[in-house]
Design an enzyme around this catalytic site. Structure first.
Site, PDB file in Angstrom:
ATOM      1  N   HIS A   3      27.434  39.012  37.028  1.00  0.00           N
ATOM      2  CA  HIS A   3      28.519  38.581  37.901  1.00  0.00           C
ATOM      3  C   HIS A   3      29.471  39.739  38.149  1.00  0.00           C
ATOM      4  CE1 HIS A   3      31.608  36.142  39.673  1.00  0.00           C
ATOM      5  NE2 HIS A   3      30.923  35.045  39.477  1.00  0.00           N
ATOM      6  N   LYS A  10      29.826  33.100  53.641  1.00  0.00           N
ATOM      7  CA  LYS A  10      30.629  34.181  54.200  1.00  0.00           C
ATOM      8  C   LYS A  10      30.291  34.418  55.662  1.00  0.00           C
ATOM      9  CE  LYS A  10      30.008  38.361  52.561  1.00  0.00           C
ATOM     10  NZ  LYS A  10      29.749  39.283  53.686  1.00  0.00           N
TER      11      LYS A  10
END
Length: 911
Positions: free
Chosen positions: A153, A580
């Site tokens: 991450h 996005k």
């Protein structure tokens, strides 16, 4: 908190709520006590003053004059101190809530009136009750493949040492749920104080950027302590309770990207791949060795009292230098050989013997996990034949089942790379081979024809006598390392080769040609492959185009030989970049619609489909309870097979302790089984048309703000902490694929992370309200949508949470950081209108009066988070203003990092 929340922390007399308050108050009190003890009463008084100001002021509109005045006067040293204290309070509040059990329902446990099966055993019972025959169940269970895939991450904020402190505090708090004698309660309180004091003295942030090695080590720590024990427990229970329906071993496996995901990551290469496998192997081989040692101790069965099978005698006879005291104990002799061969495997793969081994060994190592399993089955068969089923015991069967699932690699490792890199690599290979082919200048048709030709023969493109560029050399070295891992660990060690930015047929063919150079693909009239190819469709356009690409691929004769005798094609669906690209609604619709269309194409071509869902932790990236997400998938798309990413900060939260890991893994398996058995039905054409209209209108509404407004890019970089996040040591992967500030080049995770830090939560809801308006949909039409699409109901539920977590008052303060005041105000006004309208529409659909009023405990969770996070936001705003005004004090940077960690912890949301 925002005015839309359905309840406040102090409301209600539910037992869980009362326990949450009691836990939070105790942990807060102990932290204050630790600060006073270690740093003095004056330091503790400063923290208490800030927390009193935060709780006393009405901050619904973002104004907190007393708090802002206090923070404006603190020195940089005090800012670090306050940031640490507030972040620690935030983390402890979460622990208090978790121990009280409230978050379980939010993570997918049963709530009032929700009676869906939560375990695989219950799911099997439900299907039996519905009339499923034993033969049908056996077939379904044998075909299941449930694989949570652990990934790194880029915005992971918690250090492993802090997770360890939190785990111990949670354990001690759990003990206090029982009625304890006063002396024992006092002792536990003192141990809690010590743990909290140690936490207070533990650094929250990293002084340097985390490495891939760190990520591998951190994840394996959780695998070793909670995930693997949970998997072992599940196999033991499944074998006992539903074993008559077939062996359980292939049903649940674990996967990983750690050390193999090199898409945009300069630190991932062949060496990290080898490190990941060696580290994983050590964990599972040590467990095997421990289990074999226990069996050796228990099976002191003498041939003086019972005969054994010829196969067992032959196995026992291979033991070197048997003790004279065990010549009549063939089970022990056989298990001694198994132990020695495991030691030899560990020496070969990790360079060290297994745990409990007395030094090294010179026996022949197992060449494949199947040979290890075969020896164990000899022991089982002999016990069954000479003593009956009940002599075998669950431990031995479970060992076999786990070995079949985990092999010597523990978790299958995926390779991932961007399609653009494949193109550049092939271009250089063709150029250096003297073919005259300028691959990058070819159109799609010519590329595909060329690549198919390369797969039709066995001639290599790569020469050991040719020097290649840095990128090509690294790609070839990584693939060669992967080939070596297959030789060492077996074909099951590689999960898939994932192709980011897949958009065309050539994107699927390119890695096959590259893998051919290292022996993982064999060319010829009937090409074969020892690794699955998994195209990742990420953007809205790619999701729409995916079924056509799949059809083109499956129409090629070579696809059938590459997929094998029982063809199953894996496709990865991207929730992050599609969000996005087109916003929340268009992304979810694109994924669901794409999944259905892909399933249709695969079925039409006679091929099974396995979908790999690239979900993140936040709502905007497909987050939410995993089981609910599976059950919301379109009918016919699960097919008993699913892979699903578990990213970074969510690994510790969903699998951080054994009971939680077991609950989530069992619930996921149950959901996959139930979703696979759901009959497909055609939606009402009017409802389908309305959903399509909403998604398209939402897409245009989102694009109008994010990509069409020329001022938006500067607004994003100034009104969120993205600039500061990019420079923080909170992930090994760069935040952007390129050096530009373009939003399309930014990774989806820091995109979401930035909006959550500034309390906008924009990726989790923006575009919905404007989509409803543009599509001209009425409330009744939206209610029909909620009733006609399972995924739309889940979409609304998750969106409502994101709306409730946002705080437009505080977000307005971040807007003020933008230097272009007029543009910032205009953009923020549009965002706020969208937020308010989305809230009103969501409530109208379900007939609610306030956000989350149908989930009061979740509403209280959001309110509790606000009590901890709101003051951190105000402190962060003060520090960002100083930093952007030119204050380069290193303490300011460190304090900002601490506020980032605290806000992320409090919201349970980074990206």
């Amino acid at each position: 908190m925002p005015l839309s929340l359905g309840s406040s922390l102090g409301e209600g007399d539910r037992p869980t709520s009362r326990h949450v308050r009691q836990n939070a108050n105790l942990l807060s009190e102990l932290l204050n006590e630790a600060i006073a003890y270690l740093d003095g009463t004056e330091a503790a008084a400063l923290v208490a003053k800030a927390r009193r100001a935060a709780s006393a002021e009405d901050v619904a509109n973002g104004d907190a004059p007393v708090l802002d005045s206090l923070f404006s006067e603190v020195s940089s040293d005090q800012a670090i101190f306050l940031a640490r204290a507030l972040a620690s309070h935030s983390m402890l509040a979460n622990i208090g809530e978790d121990v009280a059990g409230r978050r379980r329902h939010a993570e997918g446990e049963a709530g009032p009136g929700d009676d869906r099966p939560r375990t695989l055993v219950d799911a099997v019972k439900a299907l039996v009750a519905e009339g499923k025959s034993p033969a049908e169940l056996t077939k379904v269970l044998a075909a299941m493949n449930v694989v949570p895939v652990l990934t790194a991450h880029p915005t992971e904020v918690r250090r492993r040492s802090m997770v360890d402190r939190e785990t111990e505090i949670s354990r001690l708090m759990a003990l206090r749920r029982h009625h304890l004698p006063p002396a024992m309660d006092a002792e536990i309180r003192e141990r809690l104080f010590r743990e909290i004091a140690l936490m207070w003295r533990t650094r929250l942030y990293r002084p340097e950027r985390i490495t891939v090695k760190d990520e591998i080590r951190n994840a394996l720590s959780i695998v070793r302590t909670s995930i693997l024990p949970a998997v072992i427990d599940l196999y033991a229970d499944w074998s006992q309770q539903i074993g008559e329906h077939g062996r359980m071993a292939p049903l649940l496996k674990m996967g990983s990207w750690l050390g193999g995901d090199r898409d945009g990551h300069p630190g991932v290469n062949g060496d990290t791949l080898k490190l990941a496998f060696a580290s994983q192997s050590r964990v599972i081989l040590d467990w095997y060795a421990g289990e074999v040692r226990k069996l050796w101790s228990n099976l002191a069965v003498s041939t003086a009292y019972t005969p054994v099978s010829e196969e067992l005698l032959a196995l026992a006879a291979q033991t070197r230098d048997p003790s004279v005291h065990r010549l009549d104990e063939p089970y022990r002799l056989a298990l001694e050989l198994v132990f020695d061969r495991l030691t030899a495997v560990s020496q070969k793969l990790t360079g060290q013997p297994v745990a409990f081994a007395n030094g090294t060994t010179d026996v022949e190592p197992y060449g494949h996990p199947d040979a290890f399993v075969a020896d164990l089955k000899i022991v089982i068969d002999s016990l069954e034949r000479q003593g009956g089923e009940r002599l075998v015991g669950s431990a031995l069967r479970t060992l076999v089942e786990v070995a079949q699932a985990c092999g010597f690699h523990l978790m299958s490792l995926d390779l991932r790379q961007n399609a653009d890199v494949h193109e550049r690599t092939l271009h250089e290979l063709f150029q250096r081979a003297g073919t005259g082919v300028k691959y990058l200048e070819l159109d799609e048709e010519a590329r595909s024809k060329l690549l198919i030709g390369e797969l039709s023969h066995q001639r290599p493109l790569v020469s050991p006598f040719t020097a290649y560029g840095e990128e090509t050399t690294k790609e070839l070295a990584t693939m060669e390392a992967a080939a070596q891992m297959v030789r060492d660990y077996g074909h099951g060690c590689l999960g898939a080769y994932v192709i980011s930015k897949s958009a065309t047929l050539s994107d699927i063919l390119e890695p096959l040609v590259l893998l051919k150079q290292v022996g993982l693909v064999w060319g010829g009239a009937a090409p074969r492959a020892s690794v699955k190819i998994s195209p990742l469709f990420e953007t809205i356009g790619d999701l729409e185009n995916g079924p056509r690409v799949l059809r083109q691929w499956l129409e090629l004769p070579l696809s059938r030989t590459i997929l094998g005798d029982r063809p199953v094609q894996e496709i990865m669906l991207g929730y992050s970049d599609s969000n996005k690209d087109g916003g929340y609604v268009a992304s979810r619709r694109g994924v669901a619609r794409g999944a259905s269309a892909l399933a249709f194409e695969a079925e039409r071509m006679g091929v099974g489909l396995q979908l790999f869902h690239g979900r993140g932790g936040s709502v905007g990236r497909g987050g939410g309870p995993a089981a609910e997400a599976v059950l919301a998938q379109p009918a016919g798309t699960v097919q008993g097979r699913i892979r699903m990413t578990e990213q970074g900060e969510m690994i510790a939260r969903r699998f951080g302790d054994q009971p939680t890991a077991r609950r989530n893994l069992d619930g996921l398996a149950a959901a996959v089984l139930m979703a696979s058995e759901r009959e497909a039905s055609r939606p009402d054409p009017k409802v389908e048309a309305a959903m399509t209209a909403l998604a398209e209108a939402s897409f245009h509404g989102f694009r109008a703000l994010v990509y069409d407004d020329p001022a938006f890019e500067d607004f994003f970089w100034s009104a969120t902490p993205i600039g500061e996040i990019v420079g923080l040591n909170i992930g090994s992967r760069p935040a952007s694929r390129t050096a530009s500030r373009k939003i399309e080049d930014l990774r989806a995770i820091p995109w979401v992370f930035s909006w959550s830090q500034a309390r906008f939560m924009l990726p989790g809801w923006y575009g919905f309200a404007s989509g409803v308006e543009r599509a001209g949909l009425s409330t009744s039409q939206l209610q029909d949508l909620a009733g006609g699409f399972d995924f739309f109901g889940a979409l609304l539920s998750n969106m409502e949470l994101a709306l409730a977590q946002s705080h437009m008052g505080i977000a307005a303060r971040y807007k003020d950081l933008s230097p272009d005041k007029d543009a910032a105000q205009r953009i923020f006004d549009a965002i706020r209108r969208e937020h308010d309208s989305a809230s009103e529409i969501a409530l109208a659909i379900r007939g609610g009066s306030a956000l989350l009023d149908n989930q009061p405990e979740l509403a209280e969770s959001v309110a509790l988070a606000g009590l901890s996070v709101d003051p951190l936001n105000h402190l962060q705003l003060e520090l960002l203003a100083r930093r952007r005004a030119g204050d380069q004090d290193e303490n300011i940077r460190l304090a900002i990092q601490l506020t980032v960690a605290g806000i992320a912890a409090g919201l349970r949301n980074t990206g």
